[in-house]
Design a protein around this motif. Structure first.
Motif, PDB file in Angstrom:
ATOM      1  N   HIS A   1       4.556  13.803   1.204  1.00  0.00           N
ATOM      2  CA  HIS A   1       4.485  15.072   1.946  1.00  0.00           C
ATOM      3  C   HIS A   1       4.799  16.251   1.012  1.00  0.00           C
ATOM      4  CE1 HIS A   1       4.896  17.868   5.301  1.00  0.00           C
ATOM      5  NE2 HIS A   1       6.003  18.287   4.719  1.00  0.00           N
ATOM      6  N   ASN A   2       5.835  16.113   0.187  1.00  0.00           N
ATOM      7  CA  ASN A   2       6.195  17.168  -0.767  1.00  0.00           C
ATOM      8  C   ASN A   2       5.040  17.456  -1.726  1.00  0.00           C
ATOM      9  OD1 ASN A   2       9.437  15.662  -1.010  1.00  0.00           O
ATOM     10  ND2 ASN A   2       8.920  17.452   0.209  1.00  0.00           N
ATOM     11  N   LEU A   3       4.417  16.406  -2.238  1.00  0.00           N
ATOM     12  CA  LEU A   3       3.314  16.589  -3.187  1.00  0.00           C
ATOM     13  C   LEU A   3       2.089  17.191  -2.509  1.00  0.00           C
ATOM     14  CD1 LEU A   3       3.746  13.296  -5.206  1.00  0.00           C
ATOM     15  CD2 LEU A   3       3.981  15.622  -6.106  1.00  0.00           C
ATOM     16  N   ARG A   4       1.801  16.774  -1.299  1.00  0.00           N
ATOM     17  CA  ARG A   4       0.668  17.365  -0.566  1.00  0.00           C
ATOM     18  C   ARG A   4       0.916  18.840  -0.276  1.00  0.00           C
ATOM     19  NH1 ARG A   4      -0.471  12.315   3.564  1.00  0.00           N
ATOM     20  NH2 ARG A   4      -1.960  11.219   2.220  1.00  0.00           N
ATOM     21  N   ALA A   5       2.155  19.211  -0.030  1.00  0.00           N
ATOM     22  CA  ALA A   5       2.502  20.622   0.203  1.00  0.00           C
ATOM     23  C   ALA A   5       2.254  21.463  -1.043  1.00  0.00           C
ATOM     24  CB  ALA A   5       3.958  20.737   0.646  1.00  0.00           C
ATOM     25  N   GLU A   6       2.244  20.804  -2.210  1.00  0.00           N
ATOM     26  CA  GLU A   6       1.934  21.486  -3.472  1.00  0.00           C
ATOM     27  C   GLU A   6       0.443  21.397  -3.807  1.00  0.00           C
ATOM     28  OE1 GLU A   6       4.334  19.879  -6.585  1.00  0.00           O
ATOM     29  OE2 GLU A   6       6.209  20.395  -5.589  1.00  0.00           O
ATOM     30  N   ASP A   7      -0.357  20.989  -2.836  1.00  0.00           N
ATOM     31  CA  ASP A   7      -1.822  20.898  -2.957  1.00  0.00           C
ATOM     32  C   ASP A   7      -2.318  19.742  -3.820  1.00  0.00           C
ATOM     33  OD1 ASP A   7      -2.394  22.961  -1.199  1.00  0.00           O
ATOM     34  OD2 ASP A   7      -2.172  24.472  -2.761  1.00  0.00           O
ATOM     35  N   TRP A   8      -1.516  18.697  -4.013  1.00  0.00           N
ATOM     36  CA  TRP A   8      -2.029  17.488  -4.642  1.00  0.00           C
ATOM     37  C   TRP A   8      -2.895  16.764  -3.616  1.00  0.00           C
ATOM     38  CZ3 TRP A   8      -2.196  16.355  -9.562  1.00  0.00           C
ATOM     39  CH2 TRP A   8      -1.309  16.999 -10.430  1.00  0.00           C
ATOM     40  N   ASN A   9      -4.077  16.324  -4.031  1.00  0.00           N
ATOM     41  CA  ASN A   9      -5.015  15.645  -3.139  1.00  0.00           C
ATOM     42  C   ASN A   9      -4.706  14.146  -3.112  1.00  0.00           C
ATOM     43  OD1 ASN A   9      -7.133  15.133  -1.435  1.00  0.00           O
ATOM     44  ND2 ASN A   9      -8.656  15.067  -3.071  1.00  0.00           N
ATOM     45  N   ILE A  10      -3.655  13.797  -2.396  1.00  0.00           N
ATOM     46  CA  ILE A  10      -3.235  12.407  -2.289  1.00  0.00           C
ATOM     47  C   ILE A  10      -3.829  11.831  -1.014  1.00  0.00           C
ATOM     48  CG2 ILE A  10      -1.271  10.840  -2.062  1.00  0.00           C
ATOM     49  CD1 ILE A  10       0.325  12.925  -3.686  1.00  0.00           C
ATOM     50  N   ARG A  11      -4.561  10.769  -1.181  1.00  0.00           N
ATOM     51  CA  ARG A  11      -5.232  10.109  -0.067  1.00  0.00           C
ATOM     52  C   ARG A  11      -4.407   8.909   0.381  1.00  0.00           C
ATOM     53  NH1 ARG A  11     -10.431  12.366   1.009  1.00  0.00           N
ATOM     54  NH2 ARG A  11     -10.410  10.546   2.326  1.00  0.00           N
ATOM     55  N   SER A  12      -4.692   8.424   1.562  1.00  0.00           N
ATOM     56  CA  SER A  12      -4.008   7.231   2.054  1.00  0.00           C
ATOM     57  C   SER A  12      -4.992   6.367   2.822  1.00  0.00           C
ATOM     58  CB  SER A  12      -2.824   7.604   2.934  1.00  0.00           C
ATOM     59  OG  SER A  12      -3.256   8.316   4.060  1.00  0.00           O
ATOM     60  N   ARG A  13      -4.681   5.089   2.858  1.00  0.00           N
ATOM     61  CA  ARG A  13      -5.465   4.153   3.663  1.00  0.00           C
ATOM     62  C   ARG A  13      -4.505   3.118   4.236  1.00  0.00           C
ATOM     63  NH1 ARG A  13      -8.473   3.339  -1.225  1.00  0.00           N
ATOM     64  NH2 ARG A  13      -7.156   2.229  -2.662  1.00  0.00           N
ATOM     65  N   ASP A  14      -4.785   2.720   5.465  1.00  0.00           N
ATOM     66  CA  ASP A  14      -3.985   1.683   6.113  1.00  0.00           C
ATOM     67  C   ASP A  14      -4.586   0.319   5.787  1.00  0.00           C
ATOM     68  OD1 ASP A  14      -2.181   3.428   7.226  1.00  0.00           O
ATOM     69  OD2 ASP A  14      -3.242   3.577   9.134  1.00  0.00           O
ATOM     70  N   ILE A  15      -3.733  -0.591   5.375  1.00  0.00           N
ATOM     71  CA  ILE A  15      -4.138  -1.948   5.056  1.00  0.00           C
ATOM     72  C   ILE A  15      -3.623  -2.852   6.179  1.00  0.00           C
ATOM     73  CG2 ILE A  15      -4.017  -3.805   3.360  1.00  0.00           C
ATOM     74  CD1 ILE A  15      -5.236  -1.215   2.212  1.00  0.00           C
ATOM     75  N   ASP A  16      -4.536  -3.499   6.883  1.00  0.00           N
ATOM     76  CA  ASP A  16      -4.169  -4.409   7.964  1.00  0.00           C
ATOM     77  C   ASP A  16      -3.843  -5.790   7.407  1.00  0.00           C
ATOM     78  OD1 ASP A  16      -4.653  -2.505  10.004  1.00  0.00           O
ATOM     79  OD2 ASP A  16      -6.801  -2.931   9.887  1.00  0.00           O
ATOM     80  N   PHE A  17      -2.877  -6.461   8.027  1.00  0.00           N
ATOM     81  CA  PHE A  17      -2.557  -7.824   7.646  1.00  0.00           C
ATOM     82  C   PHE A  17      -1.908  -8.541   8.820  1.00  0.00           C
ATOM     83  CE2 PHE A  17       1.377  -5.619   6.950  1.00  0.00           C
ATOM     84  CZ  PHE A  17       2.386  -6.544   7.128  1.00  0.00           C
ATOM     85  N   THR A  18      -1.792  -9.834   8.699  1.00  0.00           N
ATOM     86  CA  THR A  18      -1.133 -10.653   9.706  1.00  0.00           C
ATOM     87  C   THR A  18       0.170 -11.169   9.117  1.00  0.00           C
ATOM     88  OG1 THR A  18      -3.275 -11.308  10.587  1.00  0.00           O
ATOM     89  CG2 THR A  18      -1.395 -12.662  11.217  1.00  0.00           C
ATOM     90  N   THR A  19       1.265 -10.994   9.852  1.00  0.00           N
ATOM     91  CA  THR A  19       2.566 -11.438   9.365  1.00  0.00           C
ATOM     92  C   THR A  19       2.634 -12.964   9.370  1.00  0.00           C
ATOM     93  OG1 THR A  19       3.664 -11.538  11.513  1.00  0.00           O
ATOM     94  CG2 THR A  19       3.627  -9.391  10.395  1.00  0.00           C
ATOM     95  N   ARG A  20       3.653 -13.497   8.758  1.00  0.00           N
ATOM     96  CA  ARG A  20       3.812 -14.956   8.731  1.00  0.00           C
ATOM     97  C   ARG A  20       4.088 -15.524  10.121  1.00  0.00           C
ATOM     98  NH1 ARG A  20       9.087 -14.133   5.324  1.00  0.00           N
ATOM     99  NH2 ARG A  20      10.495 -13.483   6.981  1.00  0.00           N
ATOM    100  N   HIS A  21       4.409 -14.644  11.076  1.00  0.00           N
ATOM    101  CA  HIS A  21       4.635 -15.064  12.454  1.00  0.00           C
ATOM    102  C   HIS A  21       3.398 -14.821  13.333  1.00  0.00           C
ATOM    103  CE1 HIS A  21       8.784 -15.702  11.437  1.00  0.00           C
ATOM    104  NE2 HIS A  21       8.863 -14.457  10.982  1.00  0.00           N
TER     105      HIS A  21
END
Length: 79
Positions: free
Chosen positions: A47-67
């Motif tokens: 959030h701090n870096l994005r507020a400084e206009d760094w173009n940081i992208r994100s993606r959600d990685i889905d997975f199944t837990t051991r349970h």
């Protein structure tokens, strides 16, 4: 002032650690931030870096837990 760090510099803050990793080593997850840098609030540093206009992208990685439960984690990166 926009935070920046060069490849030959040693990071001195958590924000610099995160930025260095994203720029020169690749993507980062909360688990990696905790394990490698002791940073427990990666989303706040992003959030701090994005507020400084760094173009940081994100993606959600889905997975199944051991349970057998469905879950996800977020991976951050700079394009």
């Amino acid at each position: 002032m926009k935070t920046d760090i060069q490849e030959n510099e040693v990071p001195s803050t958590q924000i610099e650690e995160v930025l260095y990793h994203l720029k020169y080593l690749g993507s980062m997850t909360s688990y990696r931030a905790i394990r490698e840098y002791g940073i427990t609030r990666l989303a706040a540093r992003i959030h701090n870096l994005r507020a400084e206009d760094w173009n940081i992208r994100s993606r959600d990685i889905d997975f199944t837990t051991r349970h057998g439960r469905k879950s996800h984690y977020t991976e951050y990166y700079i394009e």
